[in-house]
Design an enzyme around this catalytic site. Structure first.
Site, short mmCIF file in Angstrom:
data_model
loop_
_atom_site.label_atom_id
_atom_site.label_comp_id
_atom_site.label_asym_id
_atom_site.label_seq_id
_atom_site.Cartn_x
_atom_site.Cartn_y
_atom_site.Cartn_z
N ASN A 37 0.82 -1.22 0.00
CA ASN A 37 0.00 0.00 0.00
C ASN A 37 0.85 1.27 0.00
O ASN A 37 0.35 2.36 0.27
CB ASN A 37 -0.96 0.00 1.19
CG ASN A 37 -0.22 0.08 2.53
OD1 ASN A 37 1.01 0.05 2.56
ND2 ASN A 37 -0.96 0.17 3.61
N LYS A 192 17.68 42.83 -0.77
CA LYS A 192 16.87 41.90 -1.56
C LYS A 192 15.39 42.00 -1.21
O LYS A 192 15.03 42.17 -0.06
CB LYS A 192 17.33 40.46 -1.33
CG LYS A 192 16.62 39.42 -2.19
CD LYS A 192 17.15 38.02 -1.95
CE LYS A 192 16.57 37.41 -0.70
NZ LYS A 192 16.92 35.98 -0.56
N ARG A 194 11.96 39.59 -2.12
CA ARG A 194 11.50 38.35 -2.75
C ARG A 194 10.04 38.47 -3.15
O ARG A 194 9.19 38.85 -2.36
CB ARG A 194 11.70 37.17 -1.80
CG ARG A 194 11.26 35.83 -2.38
CD ARG A 194 11.58 34.66 -1.47
NE ARG A 194 13.01 34.42 -1.35
CZ ARG A 194 13.73 33.75 -2.24
NH1 ARG A 194 13.15 33.27 -3.34
NH2 ARG A 194 15.02 33.57 -2.05
#
Length: 317
Positions: A37, A192, A194
């Site tokens: 399974n 930075k 994002r």
């Protein structure tokens, strides 16, 4: 070493073998099978009763398979009356899920930490977590190592008199600053933003990079979008040379190929916290081993000695 048993899951057996070689102990066998399974079954094929058990398994692709395998290993060791179970997790991928930055979002880093403890983990040995607060997600002791000394030993072969260590973002700036102090270099960081998992924007680089030998340092490189974006911004400043370094070289979706094809990138350095494919290695890639550091941490944990010398922020001698 007496009364110690080290097992490996299927995620990174080569690293486990290296760690055992440094410890001078055998790697105990593990059998992983699958029922009809599709459920996994794990059997630890060595005596665990009243022994100090260490389970080595980074969470790498397929992450969910390796996570369930690790949980079953913990449960098997607990059921076999292990005296203590230490999960040696060189890469904790769920550490990236460390904050609620959107509505109705799961905190996977904390949830998986709870699962490991529920499965029987007595303590955790990790390497370069994505964020320091992830340490606090665990309700058992965590020894948090880093690879800065290994990286510093590698880069010490070069002239570092005009070197700047550049973090892709402010979140990794503290680690970059520690590494810069270790090798006697300056430090800089990218500003930075994002937008998605693979889409970022770096508006500027805070610090001096013009005419300098740059080492881009990040904790991990997955798709490489952040590093590639940073390289574009650095080129505008005119560095003298560029090298790229990280602890976890995941290199997903062809990132290693894209980085190695950058003509001004002289070298790509990572460690073996995760398995790096042995085939089709570009000449620019250097893989450093963290097995000695992990083995020393395991030895100290087993002997009840301080591990702090291995994970405290390095200081200039």
């Amino acid at each position: 070493m007496r009364d110690i048993a080290v097992f490996s899951g299927s995620a990174h057996p080569r690293l486990a073998e290296e760690v055992c070689a440094h410890l001078g102990v055998p790697l105990s066998p593990t059998r992983v099978s699958r029922f009809a399974n599709d459920c996994l079954e794990v059997q630890l094929q060595a005596n665990c009763r009243e022994r100090d058990v260490f389970l080595i398994q980074p969470l790498v692709k397929p992450v969910q398979e390796h996570l369930v395998e690790l949980l079953l290993m913990c449960d098997a060791a607990r059921g076999a009356s292990a005296a203590r179970i230490t999960v040696v997790m060189p890469h904790y991928s769920y550490a990236r899920s460390d904050k609620k930055d959107a509505p109705r979002i799961s905190l996977g880093g904390r949830l998986v930490a709870d699962l490991l403890v529920a499965a029987g983990a007595s303590r955790v040995l990790a390497m370069t977590l994505h964020a320091p607060q992830v340490h606090g997600f665990f309700s058992v002791p965590v020894d948090h190592l880093h690879a800065l000394r290994e990286l510093a030993a590698h880069f010490s072969r070069y002239d570092l008199s005009r070197t700047t260590v550049v973090s892709p973002d402010l979140g990794n700036a503290k680690e970059a600053a520690a590494f810069a102090r270790l090798i006697g270099a300056q430090v800089a960081a990218g500003a930075k933003q994002r937008f998605a998992d693979d889409r970022v924007s770096i508006s500027s680089v805070i610090g001096e990079a013009a005419g300098r030998d740059v080492i881009v340092l990040d904790d991990e490189i997955a798709k490489g979008s952040t590093v590639l974006e940073l390289l574009d911004k650095l080129r505008e400043l005119g560095p003298r040379s560029i090298r790229v370094a990280c602890t976890h070289g995941l290199f997903a979706a062809g990132a290693l190929k894209r980085l190695s094809e950058q003509p001004d990138v002289l070298e790509i350095v990572c460690t073996n916290t995760v398995p790096v494919p042995l085939d089709d290695h570009p000449e620019k890639l250097r893989v450093l081993s963290i097995a000695p550091a992990l083995a020393e941490a395991v030895r100290r944990i087993h002997n009840g000695e301080s591990v702090s010398a291995l994970f405290e922020e390095p200081k200039n001698e």
